[in-house]
Structures are given as C-alpha cells and as structure tokens.
Design a protein around this motif. Structure first.
Motif, PDB file in Angstrom:
ATOM      1  N   UNK A  81       0.882  -1.186   0.020  1.00 31.16           N
ATOM      2  CA  UNK A  81      -0.027   0.212  -0.075  1.00 31.16           C
ATOM      3  C   UNK A  81       0.765   1.339  -0.117  1.00 31.16           C
ATOM      4  N   UNK A  82       2.029   1.159   0.846  1.00 32.03           N
ATOM      5  CA  UNK A  82       2.744   2.505   0.752  1.00 32.03           C
ATOM      6  C   UNK A  82       3.527   2.660  -0.582  1.00 32.03           C
ATOM      7  N   UNK A  83       3.871   1.573  -1.367  1.00 33.40           N
ATOM      8  CA  UNK A  83       4.465   1.676  -2.551  1.00 33.40           C
ATOM      9  C   UNK A  83       3.417   2.325  -3.413  1.00 33.40           C
ATOM     10  N   UNK A  84       2.094   1.694  -3.476  1.00 33.71           N
ATOM     11  CA  UNK A  84       1.020   2.194  -4.420  1.00 33.71           C
ATOM     12  C   UNK A  84       0.846   3.973  -3.941  1.00 33.71           C
ATOM     13  N   UNK A  85       0.995   4.149  -2.614  1.00 35.77           N
ATOM     14  CA  UNK A  85       0.815   5.854  -2.368  1.00 35.77           C
ATOM     15  C   UNK A  85       1.748   6.522  -2.846  1.00 35.77           C
ATOM     16  N   UNK A  86       3.097   5.869  -2.619  1.00 38.00           N
ATOM     17  CA  UNK A  86       4.079   6.887  -3.188  1.00 38.00           C
ATOM     18  C   UNK A  86       4.065   6.948  -4.862  1.00 38.00           C
ATOM     19  N   UNK A  87       3.889   5.773  -5.448  1.00 40.07           N
ATOM     20  CA  UNK A  87       3.565   6.094  -6.745  1.00 40.07           C
ATOM     21  C   UNK A  87       2.244   6.978  -7.101  1.00 40.07           C
ATOM     22  N   UNK A  88       1.183   7.058  -6.450  1.00 38.71           N
ATOM     23  CA  UNK A  88       0.238   8.032  -6.738  1.00 38.71           C
ATOM     24  C   UNK A  88       0.711   9.519  -6.447  1.00 38.71           C
ATOM     25  N   UNK A  89       1.359   9.738  -5.255  1.00 38.88           N
ATOM     26  CA  UNK A  89       2.198  10.869  -5.030  1.00 38.88           C
ATOM     27  C   UNK A  89       3.025  11.355  -6.174  1.00 38.88           C
ATOM     28  N   UNK A  90       3.934  10.514  -6.649  1.00 41.60           N
ATOM     29  CA  UNK A  90       4.585  11.052  -7.861  1.00 41.60           C
ATOM     30  C   UNK A  90       3.932  11.355  -9.159  1.00 41.60           C
ATOM     31  N   UNK A  91       2.726  10.501  -9.359  1.00 43.08           N
ATOM     32  CA  UNK A  91       1.746  10.916 -10.546  1.00 43.08           C
ATOM     33  C   UNK A  91       1.225  12.299 -10.173  1.00 43.08           C
ATOM     34  N   UNK A  92       0.909  12.552  -8.647  1.00 44.72           N
ATOM     35  CA  UNK A  92       0.058  13.761  -8.370  1.00 44.72           C
ATOM     36  C   UNK A  92       0.935  14.937  -8.589  1.00 44.72           C
ATOM     37  N   UNK A  93       2.134  14.765  -8.253  1.00 44.05           N
ATOM     38  CA  UNK A  93       3.090  15.817  -8.440  1.00 44.05           C
ATOM     39  C   UNK A  93       3.397  16.200 -10.195  1.00 44.05           C
ATOM     40  N   UNK A  94       3.497  15.299 -10.664  1.00 44.31           N
ATOM     41  CA  UNK A  94       3.496  15.208 -12.282  1.00 44.31           C
ATOM     42  C   UNK A  94       2.442  16.028 -12.627  1.00 44.31           C
ATOM     43  N   UNK A  95       1.101  15.732 -12.385  1.00 47.25           N
ATOM     44  CA  UNK A  95      -0.077  16.253 -12.664  1.00 47.25           C
ATOM     45  C   UNK A  95       0.145  18.098 -12.312  1.00 47.25           C
TER      46      UNK A  95
END
Length: 137
Positions: A117-131
């Motif tokens: 879940x933490x890995x998924x959260x980090x991937x989501x955060x990276x995508x959010x920063x890109x957005x």
C-alpha cells in the motif's frame, strides 16, 4: 512556515479565493502541510489588515459573491523575505514508520500488505506531482 506565509505563496501564483487557496493546500501542500478554512481565512484577514493582500467581492451568477484575494507588492516582498529567512527544516510525522518499528508484532501478511500500500501511495504521489506541474492558478 506558517499558514500566512503559505497563503502569500499561493497568491504569488495569482489571485485566488479562500476556497481556491484551500484547494492548493489540499492538493499541492497536502503531503507536508495541513491547513483548513479555520486557519486559512484568519490568515487571509490578517494579511489584508497588514496590507500584504487586498480583497475584492466578486459577484457570481446564482451564487453568493466570493472574496478574491490579490497579493500586493508589500506582500510579495514579505513572501520573498520569508523564503530567504526560512531554515529548510524537514520534519515528518509518519504512522507508516511507527508501524514499521512494531512490524515484528504484526502478521507477515499484514506487513506485506502495508508495504504494498505504501508503494502504491508513493506512486500516486509521484503521479500527482507530475499533474501539479501542469496546473496554474
């Protein structure tokens, strides 16, 4: 940094209503700073009293008027000074890290699930920063 300084920072990107400023706190700042209407609106009122921002009531069709804040030259200077004077400390409060300390007390499957879940959260955060790099107020 305090809420007032961060409000100045948001206003340095363009005029905004309190709601729009809160959305920046929820989106761009959410991973490192939490502030709601209860702290944002008093900060905006103080910035206006200090002459760092101005406020204009803007009429909206079929909705109440909204207050739109504008950064003054004095506000921009105060923000630049705050940026120059702020020590870049880094503090994080992490439930995840606390759980890792006690991971030996948890079932292995729960620890694995927590890590995934933490890995998924980090991937989501990276995508959010890109957005966010594509968003302008």
């Amino acid at each position: 940094m305090d809420v007032k300084t961060l409000c100045l920072g948001v206003l340095s990107m363009g005029d905004a209503s309190g709601y729009e400023i809160r959305k920046v706190f929820e989106d761009a700042f959410s991973h490192f700073y939490v502030a709601g209407f209860g702290s944002i609106y008093p900060a905006l009122a103080e910035l206006t009293r200090e002459g760092y921002a101005t406020c204009e009531n803007v009429e909206q069709e079929k909705r109440p008027a909204k207050k739109v804040y504008h950064l003054t030259e004095a506000g921009l200077e105060a923000f630049h000074n705050a940026l120059a004077d702020t020590y870049p400390s880094h503090r994080i409060r992490s439930d995840f890290m606390v759980l890792l300390v006690f991971a030996h007390l948890l079932p292995p499957g729960q620890v694995l699930s927590m890590l995934q879940q933490r890995v998924a959260d980090i991937e989501e955060t990276v995508a959010h920063i890109d957005d966010l790099s594509l968003i302008h107020i």
